[in-house]
Design an enzyme around this catalytic site. Structure first.
Site, PDB file in Angstrom:
ATOM      1  N   ARG A  46      -3.083  23.440  29.439  1.00 43.73           N
ATOM      2  CA  ARG A  46      -2.919  24.897  29.313  1.00 43.73           C
ATOM      3  C   ARG A  46      -4.268  25.566  29.566  1.00 43.73           C
ATOM      4  NH1 ARG A  46      -3.222  26.773  24.470  1.00 43.73           N
ATOM      5  NH2 ARG A  46      -1.693  25.359  23.560  1.00 43.73           N
ATOM      6  N   TYR A  98       4.875  49.736  40.044  1.00 41.56           N
ATOM      7  CA  TYR A  98       5.849  48.650  40.121  1.00 41.56           C
ATOM      8  C   TYR A  98       6.746  48.722  38.871  1.00 41.56           C
ATOM      9  CZ  TYR A  98       7.721  43.936  39.907  1.00 41.56           C
ATOM     10  OH  TYR A  98       8.557  42.860  39.810  1.00 41.56           O
ATOM     11  N   ASP A 170      -4.046  46.747  40.814  1.00 34.03           N
ATOM     12  CA  ASP A 170      -2.997  45.831  41.277  1.00 34.03           C
ATOM     13  C   ASP A 170      -3.072  45.819  42.802  1.00 34.03           C
ATOM     14  OD1 ASP A 170      -0.645  44.676  42.190  1.00 34.03           O
ATOM     15  OD2 ASP A 170       0.604  45.528  40.604  1.00 34.03           O
ATOM     16  N   LYS A 195       3.762  37.154  46.021  1.00 35.75           N
ATOM     17  CA  LYS A 195       4.019  37.921  47.243  1.00 35.75           C
ATOM     18  C   LYS A 195       3.187  37.378  48.415  1.00 35.75           C
ATOM     19  CE  LYS A 195       6.465  40.058  44.187  1.00 35.75           C
ATOM     20  NZ  LYS A 195       6.050  41.269  43.490  1.00 35.75           N
TER      21      LYS A 195
END
Ligand SMILES: *Cc1c(COP(=O)(O)O)cnc(C)c1O
Length: 379
Positions: A46, A98, A170, A195
């Protein structure tokens, strides 16, 4: 190193144990320790995994940043930035975000006593009246989704520096190939790696990149403490995807430009949103901060009701009707019922997201086939 070379090599060395040229998928949750606490820099996956570390270095290099962190989704990355805040803090952000970001801010973090101001950022001067002693974060998206508004990244940085506000951008829609917010004064760059960076519609991932050691330390603490970390297989897939980022982006931009110009003249199209048009309200800012204009285009269909819009959206043969963007394949999306369904109608329509708007993510197929497809559905 230039962009295309970094996309292929940054953060990646032949594997020290075997010489493997491609970074191996270190499919392990834990690592051997010679004696308690004595290990080779990796204790538990992790916290750190070599496949992920290579990817984090590569992404940082592509954004001209010092530190990169990868998350299990773009929302996971945004969540980590929001967790820098404390009750009573205030955030200034755009009014056409978004949908998932808007939902997280209003439905999750607002409940923790954080106040959000959703404002028109097309003129950065609009920010100043909302600043007070509680203002901690400016969150900017540019180009915006789906109406391709452009926010002047550098002009916002002048304000956030003056008032000592954390400034996050972003950069999903532009990708680091088209724009590097850290170079323009942002403190943190966020990506939905899902994306353009992944680029093949086969991975969900997010990333944060910063040059600020203190912010990185806080974000890395949240990253490990809250645990939205991606697995090694996904990290490998993105490393592989990145190797063609510059080639893909060039093709997205070329196809996008050809399609935007074609649609602008089409009698069945009322409006085309694309920052490359000289009559786009912030075209000059786009030209200044972006290297090209990308393959994201939104169109408003002339005299089309919801049924007609649905009919057109469902008739494509090459474009696929689906959420998401930035993959090699062309997609068409109906924001009102798909990506932006979580935004209230009133808020949505204020931002120009109407029933007859379709968003295209122009892929890298042969332009003749994409044109043929558009001609067919709009005939
Ligand atoms: C997709 C997207 C996100 C969210 O990323 P996920 O990887 O889907 O969690 C955030 N911002 C923008 C602009 C996006 O397109």
């Amino acid at each position: 190193m230039k962009f295309g070379t970094k996309a292929i090599h940054a953060g990646q060395e032949p594997d020290p144990t075997t010489g493997a040229v491609m970074t191996p998928i270190y499919q392990t949750s834990t690592y051997w320790q010679e004696s308690p606490g004595k290990h080779k820099g990796y204790a538990y996956a992790r916290g750190k995994n070599p496949t992920r570390s290579a990817l984090e270095k590569c992404l940082a290099a592509l954004e001209n940043g010092k530190h990169g962190l990868c998350f299990s989704s773009g929302m996971g990355a945004t969540d980590a930035v929001a967790k820098l805040l404390r009750p009573g803090d205030e955030v200034i952000t755009g009014n056409d975000l978004y949908g998932g970001t808007y939902r997280m801010f209003t439905k999750v973090f607002a409940h923790y006593g954080i106040k959000f101001h959703f404002i028109d950022l097309s003129d950065p001067a609009n920010i100043v009246p909302y600043i007070n002693e509680h203002t901690k974060l400016l969150w900017v998206e540019t180009p915006t989704n789906p109406t391709m508004q452009i926010v002047d990244i550098e002009a916002c940085a002048k304000i956030t520096k003056q008032y000592k506000i954390i400034y996050a951008v972003d950069n999903t829609f532009a990708s680091p190939y088209l724009q590097n917010p850290l170079d323009l004064g942002a403190d943190i760059v966020m990506h939905s790696v899902t994306k353009y960076l992944g680029g093949h519609s086969d991975v969900i991932m997010g990333a944060l990149i910063t040059n600020n050691d203190d912010l990185h330390e806080q974000l890395a603490f949240i990253h490990n403490s809250c645990g939205a970390t991606p697995g090694p297989m996904d990290s490998f897939l993105v490393l592989r995807g990145l190797k063609t980022l510059h080639l893909r982006m060039k093709a997205h931009c070329e196809n996008g430009a050809a399609i935007a110009h074609y649609l602008k003249k089409h009698p069945k199209i009322e409006k085309v949103y694309w920052p490359g048009f000289t009559d786009h309200p912030n075209h000059e800012v786009a030209k200044k901060q972006m290297r090209d204009f990308g393959g994201m285009i939104s169109i408003v269909l002339k005299d089309a009701d919801l049924d007609e819009t649905f009919r057109i959206a469902s008739s494509f043969k090459v474009f696929t009707l689906a959420e998401s963007l930035g993959g090699v394949e062309s997609l068409v999306n109906h924001p009102v019922t798909m990506t932006h369904a979580s935004i209230p109608k009133e808020q949505r329509e204020k931002a120009g997201v109407t029933d007859n708007l379709l968003r295209l993510s122009v892929g890298v197929e042969d332009i003749d086939d994409l044109m043929e497809d558009l001609k067919m559905v709009l005939s």
